[in-house]
Design a protein around this motif. Structure first.
Motif, PDB file in Angstrom:
ATOM      1  N   VAL A 179       0.833  -1.205   0.000  1.00  0.00           N
ATOM      2  CA  VAL A 179       0.000   0.000   0.000  1.00  0.00           C
ATOM      3  C   VAL A 179       0.866   1.254   0.000  1.00  0.00           C
ATOM      4  CG1 VAL A 179      -1.654   1.356   1.350  1.00  0.00           C
ATOM      5  CG2 VAL A 179      -2.002  -1.105   1.056  1.00  0.00           C
ATOM      6  N   ASN A 180       1.917   1.237   0.801  1.00  0.00           N
ATOM      7  CA  ASN A 180       2.809   2.405   0.864  1.00  0.00           C
ATOM      8  C   ASN A 180       3.528   2.640  -0.464  1.00  0.00           C
ATOM      9  OD1 ASN A 180       2.088   2.863   3.507  1.00  0.00           O
ATOM     10  ND2 ASN A 180       3.864   1.820   4.380  1.00  0.00           N
ATOM     11  N   SER A 181       3.860   1.556  -1.174  1.00  0.00           N
ATOM     12  CA  SER A 181       4.558   1.695  -2.454  1.00  0.00           C
ATOM     13  C   SER A 181       3.690   2.379  -3.503  1.00  0.00           C
ATOM     14  CB  SER A 181       4.999   0.321  -2.977  1.00  0.00           C
ATOM     15  OG  SER A 181       3.889  -0.434  -3.449  1.00  0.00           O
ATOM     16  N   MET A 182       2.374   2.279  -3.322  1.00  0.00           N
ATOM     17  CA  MET A 182       1.449   2.898  -4.264  1.00  0.00           C
ATOM     18  C   MET A 182       1.069   4.315  -3.860  1.00  0.00           C
ATOM     19  SD  MET A 182      -1.142  -0.252  -5.102  1.00  0.00           S
ATOM     20  CE  MET A 182      -0.529  -1.866  -5.602  1.00  0.00           C
ATOM     21  N   GLY A 183       1.626   4.779  -2.741  1.00  0.00           N
ATOM     22  CA  GLY A 183       1.352   6.149  -2.315  1.00  0.00           C
ATOM     23  C   GLY A 183       0.298   6.268  -1.238  1.00  0.00           C
ATOM     24  N   GLY A 184      -0.319   5.143  -0.860  1.00  0.00           N
ATOM     25  CA  GLY A 184      -1.306   5.185   0.207  1.00  0.00           C
ATOM     26  C   GLY A 184      -0.634   5.150   1.564  1.00  0.00           C
ATOM     27  N   SER A 185      -1.426   5.257   2.604  1.00  0.00           N
ATOM     28  CA  SER A 185      -0.919   5.180   3.972  1.00  0.00           C
ATOM     29  C   SER A 185      -1.484   3.926   4.616  1.00  0.00           C
ATOM     30  CB  SER A 185      -1.332   6.429   4.762  1.00  0.00           C
ATOM     31  OG  SER A 185      -0.887   6.337   6.099  1.00  0.00           O
ATOM     32  N   ALA A 186      -0.670   2.874   4.647  1.00  0.00           N
ATOM     33  CA  ALA A 186      -1.125   1.591   5.198  1.00  0.00           C
ATOM     34  C   ALA A 186      -1.380   1.728   6.691  1.00  0.00           C
ATOM     35  CB  ALA A 186      -0.086   0.513   4.929  1.00  0.00           C
ATOM     36  N   SER A 300       4.112  -1.609  -7.482  1.00  0.00           N
ATOM     37  CA  SER A 300       4.457  -2.497  -6.364  1.00  0.00           C
ATOM     38  C   SER A 300       5.680  -3.366  -6.636  1.00  0.00           C
ATOM     39  CB  SER A 300       3.256  -3.392  -6.025  1.00  0.00           C
ATOM     40  OG  SER A 300       2.922  -4.224  -7.123  1.00  0.00           O
ATOM     41  N   LYS A 301       6.360  -3.124  -7.741  1.00  0.00           N
ATOM     42  CA  LYS A 301       7.544  -3.921  -8.070  1.00  0.00           C
ATOM     43  C   LYS A 301       8.608  -3.853  -6.973  1.00  0.00           C
ATOM     44  CE  LYS A 301       7.739  -4.425 -13.098  1.00  0.00           C
ATOM     45  NZ  LYS A 301       8.458  -4.035 -14.345  1.00  0.00           N
ATOM     46  N   SER A 302       8.702  -2.697  -6.331  1.00  0.00           N
ATOM     47  CA  SER A 302       9.719  -2.529  -5.289  1.00  0.00           C
ATOM     48  C   SER A 302       9.497  -3.493  -4.125  1.00  0.00           C
ATOM     49  CB  SER A 302       9.712  -1.086  -4.770  1.00  0.00           C
ATOM     50  OG  SER A 302       8.451  -0.760  -4.205  1.00  0.00           O
ATOM     51  N   VAL A 303       8.236  -3.858  -3.878  1.00  0.00           N
ATOM     52  CA  VAL A 303       7.916  -4.789  -2.799  1.00  0.00           C
ATOM     53  C   VAL A 303       8.492  -6.165  -3.115  1.00  0.00           C
ATOM     54  CG1 VAL A 303       6.051  -5.892  -1.512  1.00  0.00           C
ATOM     55  CG2 VAL A 303       5.809  -3.524  -2.264  1.00  0.00           C
ATOM     56  N   VAL A 304       8.353  -6.573  -4.358  1.00  0.00           N
ATOM     57  CA  VAL A 304       8.886  -7.870  -4.800  1.00  0.00           C
ATOM     58  C   VAL A 304      10.405  -7.858  -4.718  1.00  0.00           C
ATOM     59  CG1 VAL A 304       8.915  -9.581  -6.643  1.00  0.00           C
ATOM     60  CG2 VAL A 304       6.922  -8.097  -6.368  1.00  0.00           C
ATOM     61  N   GLU A 305      11.003  -6.779  -5.183  1.00  0.00           N
ATOM     62  CA  GLU A 305      12.470  -6.653  -5.171  1.00  0.00           C
ATOM     63  C   GLU A 305      13.017  -6.708  -3.752  1.00  0.00           C
ATOM     64  OE1 GLU A 305      12.971  -3.001  -7.228  1.00  0.00           O
ATOM     65  OE2 GLU A 305      12.551  -3.862  -9.220  1.00  0.00           O
ATOM     66  N   GLU A 306      12.320  -6.047  -2.834  1.00  0.00           N
ATOM     67  CA  GLU A 306      12.754  -6.037  -1.438  1.00  0.00           C
ATOM     68  C   GLU A 306      12.635  -7.423  -0.819  1.00  0.00           C
ATOM     69  OE1 GLU A 306      14.370  -4.463   1.976  1.00  0.00           O
ATOM     70  OE2 GLU A 306      14.156  -3.518  -0.008  1.00  0.00           O
ATOM     71  N   PHE A 307      11.549  -8.127  -1.171  1.00  0.00           N
ATOM     72  CA  PHE A 307      11.348  -9.477  -0.641  1.00  0.00           C
ATOM     73  C   PHE A 307      12.465 -10.408  -1.102  1.00  0.00           C
ATOM     74  CE2 PHE A 307       9.787 -13.823  -1.176  1.00  0.00           C
ATOM     75  CZ  PHE A 307       9.350 -14.099   0.112  1.00  0.00           C
ATOM     76  N   GLU A 310      15.672  -9.719   0.705  1.00  0.00           N
ATOM     77  CA  GLU A 310      15.685 -10.187   2.088  1.00  0.00           C
ATOM     78  C   GLU A 310      15.661 -11.710   2.193  1.00  0.00           C
ATOM     79  OE1 GLU A 310      12.420  -8.378   4.087  1.00  0.00           O
ATOM     80  OE2 GLU A 310      13.301  -6.355   4.061  1.00  0.00           O
ATOM     81  N   HIS A 311      15.123 -12.369   1.141  1.00  0.00           N
ATOM     82  CA  HIS A 311      15.001 -13.832   1.152  1.00  0.00           C
ATOM     83  C   HIS A 311      15.601 -14.420  -0.131  1.00  0.00           C
ATOM     84  CE1 HIS A 311      12.209 -13.521   4.574  1.00  0.00           C
ATOM     85  NE2 HIS A 311      11.660 -12.507   3.931  1.00  0.00           N
ATOM     86  N   PRO A 312      16.917 -14.309  -0.294  1.00  0.00           N
ATOM     87  CA  PRO A 312      17.543 -14.795  -1.538  1.00  0.00           C
ATOM     88  C   PRO A 312      17.311 -16.279  -1.792  1.00  0.00           C
ATOM     89  CG  PRO A 312      19.191 -14.366   0.172  1.00  0.00           C
ATOM     90  CD  PRO A 312      17.901 -13.779   0.654  1.00  0.00           C
ATOM     91  N   GLU A 313      17.100 -17.051  -0.715  1.00  0.00           N
ATOM     92  CA  GLU A 313      16.882 -18.490  -0.871  1.00  0.00           C
ATOM     93  C   GLU A 313      15.546 -18.792  -1.538  1.00  0.00           C
ATOM     94  OE1 GLU A 313      14.862 -17.384   2.962  1.00  0.00           O
ATOM     95  OE2 GLU A 313      16.652 -16.776   1.860  1.00  0.00           O
ATOM     96  N   MET A 314      14.656 -17.797  -1.600  1.00  0.00           N
ATOM     97  CA  MET A 314      13.341 -18.002  -2.216  1.00  0.00           C
ATOM     98  C   MET A 314      13.236 -17.360  -3.598  1.00  0.00           C
ATOM     99  SD  MET A 314      10.759 -17.491   1.028  1.00  0.00           S
ATOM    100  CE  MET A 314      11.303 -17.876   2.691  1.00  0.00           C
ATOM    101  N   ALA A 315      14.289 -16.688  -4.016  1.00  0.00           N
ATOM    102  CA  ALA A 315      14.263 -15.970  -5.301  1.00  0.00           C
ATOM    103  C   ALA A 315      13.975 -16.904  -6.467  1.00  0.00           C
ATOM    104  CB  ALA A 315      15.587 -15.245  -5.515  1.00  0.00           C
ATOM    105  N   SER A 316      14.552 -18.094  -6.444  1.00  0.00           N
ATOM    106  CA  SER A 316      14.361 -19.019  -7.563  1.00  0.00           C
ATOM    107  C   SER A 316      12.911 -19.495  -7.649  1.00  0.00           C
ATOM    108  CB  SER A 316      15.299 -20.223  -7.432  1.00  0.00           C
ATOM    109  OG  SER A 316      15.007 -20.969  -6.258  1.00  0.00           O
TER     110      SER A 316
END
Length: 324
Positions: A179-186, A300-307, A310-316
């Motif tokens: 929500v924050n990535s889209m400009g809203g206030s979560a 919301s792409k930044s949310v995916v990138e951040e995830f 933070e979790h490189p073992e799940m990137a694949s």
């Protein structure tokens, strides 16, 4: 473990010790949904199928309406073996089994077909199995729909319309970040407080699937519903490994087959519920908005990138899902 869980565990231990010793095994299944909910109807199909397949030697007793506690509390009861099975959101389960976080990534699935191709294929089954090391074996996924924004103050047609709006979200970091990535206030807030919060202007809106939007009566005070379908977090039917390990190979097959059949039946119940809910909302004067979802996904792409960072073992796994 809190005192409530201890008392429930003692209660079930006494019940089990008093049961008649015969060829029947009882499977206690607890969840937090009302009996009118499509997922509960799916669970009833699991009960029916399992009792037929086992010839009545495996029986299921269901405790709905959070009779035995919250999702988290019931998961803990599974882990100690006081309850055999439950249904929880993958979002709640992610606090126990990290891989379930993946299923909350915004716009992870292109559509419903893609979602269940993934969930019912090798990737989804692999995630279900990840819980076994935490005593929580996944059996199948239930459709829990897609979450979309609804507001009381103004319509959301593009991500820019979210700017300045306070949107209630679950107390989940990925939902907050989205929500924050889209400009809203979560604004994390207890679900039970949400109707009053919207009514009094504490928040401008929230996000949820159509059946929840209607069953909560939020459609009465939120007259704009934007079907951006930003997340499609499924429910998961689980069985505790302490119960599972006591079953014979044949009984395990019956349980898994019953779960798989119930998952297909639940999809029909869910679709019917969505259709009915949308009809009620429209008749109540709610404006249904079909936006360009790609605009929201881009934001919301930044949310995916951040995830992934933070979790490189799940990137694949994330990449495999996107490419399937």
């Amino acid at each position: 473990m809190n005192y409530k869980l201890i008392l429930i565990a003692i209660l079930f231990a006494s019940i089990i010790s008093c049961e008649k010793v015969d060829d029947t095994k009882m499977l206690y299944l607890a969840h937090g949904l009302p009996q009118t909910h499509p997922v509960h109807k799916g669970i009833l199909e699991f009960k029916k199928a399992l009792e037929i397949k086992s010839g009545g030697t495996l029986k299921v007793k269901i405790f709905p309406d959070a009779q035995l506690g919250s999702e988290r509390e019931v998961l803990e009861l599974l882990q100690i073996g006081s309850v055999a099975a439950t249904k929880v959101s993958a979002a709640t389960l992610s606090n126990f089994v990290p891989e379930y976080h993946i299923l909350g990534i915004p716009y992870l699935f292109r559509d419903k077909q893609h979602q269940f191709d993934v969930l019912e294929g090798p990737i989804g089954k692999s995630i279900l199995e990840k819980g076994s090391k935490f005593w929580l074996r996944g059996l199948c996924y239930y459709d829990a729909g897609s979450r979309s924004f609804y507001t009381s103050t103004k319509a959301i047609r593009t991500p820019e319309d979210l700017k300045g709006l306070k949107i209630r979200v679950m107390n989940n970091q990925m939902a907050i970040n989205m929500v924050n990535s889209m400009g809203g206030s979560a604004t994390p807030l207890a679900y039970g407080e949400l109707y009053t919060a919207i009514q009094q202007g504490v928040v401008d809106g929230a996000e949820n699937n159509p059946p929840s939007f209607v069953s909560s009566n939020h459609y009465e005070i939120s007259k704009y519903y934007t079907l951006d379908q930003h997340s499609s977090v499924p429910d998961v039917l689980l069985i505790g490994t302490k119960y599972w390990d006591k079953l014979s190979d044949e009984e395990k097959i019956w349980v898994q087959e019953a779960a798989d059949e119930s998952a297909q039946a639940e999809k029909v119940f869910w679709n019917n519920s969505v259709e009915e809910s949308m009809k009620i909302a429209k008749e109540a004067g709610v404006e249904i908005i079909i936006p360009d979802k790609s605009l929201f996904a881009e934001k919301s792409k930044s949310v995916v990138e951040e995830f992934v960072k933070e979790h490189p073992e799940m990137a694949s796994i994330v990449e495999q899902i996107k490419n399937q």
